[in-house]
Design a protein around this motif. Structure first.
Motif, short mmCIF file in Angstrom:
data_model
loop_
_atom_site.label_atom_id
_atom_site.label_comp_id
_atom_site.label_asym_id
_atom_site.label_seq_id
_atom_site.Cartn_x
_atom_site.Cartn_y
_atom_site.Cartn_z
N ARG A 114 0.73 -1.22 -0.08
CA ARG A 114 -0.10 -0.08 -0.08
C ARG A 114 1.04 1.29 0.02
O ARG A 114 1.79 1.39 0.60
CB ARG A 114 -0.85 0.08 1.05
N ASP A 115 0.38 2.30 -0.66
CA ASP A 115 1.29 3.55 -0.77
C ASP A 115 1.58 3.90 0.70
O ASP A 115 0.84 4.02 1.53
CB ASP A 115 0.32 4.63 -1.32
N GLU A 131 8.24 5.24 12.52
CA GLU A 131 9.48 5.18 12.09
C GLU A 131 9.43 4.07 10.77
O GLU A 131 8.82 3.38 10.95
CB GLU A 131 10.50 4.55 13.17
N PRO A 132 10.28 4.31 9.95
CA PRO A 132 10.36 3.53 8.77
C PRO A 132 10.16 2.18 9.06
O PRO A 132 9.46 1.28 8.18
CB PRO A 132 11.73 3.79 7.86
N PRO A 133 10.91 1.55 9.90
CA PRO A 133 10.63 0.01 10.07
C PRO A 133 9.20 -0.32 10.70
O PRO A 133 8.69 -1.65 10.66
CB PRO A 133 11.64 -0.32 11.34
N ASP A 134 8.45 0.44 11.17
CA ASP A 134 7.21 0.04 11.57
C ASP A 134 6.08 0.01 10.64
O ASP A 134 5.16 -0.85 10.99
CB ASP A 134 6.47 1.36 12.45
N GLN A 139 11.19 -3.99 5.09
CA GLN A 139 11.48 -5.32 5.25
C GLN A 139 10.75 -6.05 4.00
O GLN A 139 11.27 -7.25 3.68
CB GLN A 139 10.68 -5.79 6.48
N GLN A 140 9.70 -5.74 3.29
CA GLN A 140 8.93 -6.21 2.26
C GLN A 140 9.74 -6.48 1.29
O GLN A 140 10.10 -7.53 0.58
CB GLN A 140 7.86 -5.73 2.00
N ALA A 141 10.46 -5.35 0.92
CA ALA A 141 11.26 -5.15 -0.26
C ALA A 141 12.62 -6.28 0.15
O ALA A 141 13.01 -6.95 -1.09
CB ALA A 141 11.64 -3.85 -0.45
N PRO A 237 10.79 4.42 -2.15
CA PRO A 237 11.70 3.62 -2.97
C PRO A 237 11.33 2.18 -3.01
O PRO A 237 11.29 1.53 -4.05
CB PRO A 237 13.12 3.94 -2.75
N ALA A 238 11.27 1.54 -1.71
CA ALA A 238 10.81 0.23 -1.51
C ALA A 238 9.25 0.13 -2.13
O ALA A 238 9.28 -0.92 -2.77
CB ALA A 238 10.99 -0.22 -0.04
N TYR A 239 8.75 0.79 -1.74
CA TYR A 239 7.20 0.73 -2.66
C TYR A 239 7.12 0.48 -3.84
O TYR A 239 6.43 -0.27 -4.56
CB TYR A 239 6.40 1.71 -1.87
N GLU A 240 7.94 1.83 -4.44
CA GLU A 240 7.99 1.53 -6.06
C GLU A 240 8.86 0.48 -6.57
O GLU A 240 8.32 0.01 -7.50
CB GLU A 240 8.77 3.07 -6.45
N ALA A 241 9.77 -0.14 -5.98
CA ALA A 241 10.26 -1.35 -6.53
C ALA A 241 9.25 -2.44 -6.44
O ALA A 241 9.40 -3.20 -7.27
CB ALA A 241 11.50 -1.51 -5.41
#
Length: 250
Positions: A114-115, A131-134, A139-141, A237-241
């Motif tokens: 999800r965006d 925070e980003p890890p939350d 982690q998905q990427a 960037p992880a989402y777009e990848a």
């Protein structure tokens, strides 16, 4: 489909929080030939991190905090109730640095994304900080790369925004990809709690308990600023990848 003489199909749906992951679990459980497990690594995650989540002590007391034991059961153990399909709802942030991820190769891995701006906005409605890890996208990427490398091709990725525009068509396409029959039963379910819900459900599942189907798609325009915006952009960037590999309907 019968489990006699063979292992169940282990479908691991890897998501982050504040997605449609619980509704997706409802969909699969309503098939009639599918057992579900709701975030089976949650207790181990809380015990290892010491994080203060709603219902923390109850979650730890009710679950198994031995990560390796839980992972082994998910990868090789019998499916609940002997069902031929075992749907495992996972949060990727429950996989901590240092955890062995080789066990996921025994699963059929699917990634639900999800965006990040939408995730962060929703997350902050129930949590004071983020925070980003939350939100699990990083982690998905990383896990996506592990799975893609081990199997030699990209695993399925579903973008929640795409999915809610046409749930039936996307479920049909995913079932085709997994080699199982689609059923209309996946599109609607009875309201209310389930025995399969995690012990944390009273804190998070109010909307799902009221639901009888996937929510209708609607356009969203998250309004973020400051640290919240920075977190979303750090995960973009992880989402777009991942989104580059998303399931696209013909």
């Amino acid at each position: 489909m019968s489990t006699q003489g063979r292992q169940p199909l282990r479908v691991a749906m890897w998501s982050g929080p504040r997605n449609i992951s619980t509704a997706m679990m409802r969909s699969w459980e309503n098939r009639g030939d599918c057992a579900v497990s709701d975030e089976p690594l949650y207790a181990a995650y809380l015990a290892a991190t010491g994080l203060d989540h709603p219902g923390r002590e109850e979650i730890i007391a009710h679950g198994d905090t031995d990560f390796e034991r839980v992972a082994a059961a998910l990868a090789t153990g019998p499916a609940p109730d002997g069902q031929p399909i075992w749907y495992q709802k996972h949060m990727t942030h429950h996989l901590l640095p240092g955890h062995d991820s080789s066990w996921v190769r025994s699963l059929v891995n699917v990634f639900l994304i999800r965006d990040p701006a939408e995730v962060v906005e929703s997350y902050l409605k129930s949590r004071a900080t983020v925070e980003p890890p939350d939100i699990g996208l990083l982690q998905q990427a990383a896990l996506f790369d592990v799975v893609a490398t081990s199997q030699g091709h990209a695993p399925p990725v579903i973008d929640a925004d795409d999915f809610l525009r046409a749930p039936g068509a996307y479920l049909q396409a995913l079932c085709d990809r997994l080699g199982i029959a689609f059923t209309e039963r996946m599109l609607a379910w009875p309201a209310g709690p389930r025995e399969s819900d995690g012990i944390w459900a009273p804190h998070w599942y109010d909307a799902v308990w009221k639901s009888t189907a996937f929510e209708p798609w609607r356009a969203r325009s998250p309004q973020l600023s400051g640290h919240a915006l920075a977190v979303a952009e750090a995960c973009r960037p992880a989402y777009e990848a991942l989104r580059a590999h998303r399931l696209v309907l013909p």
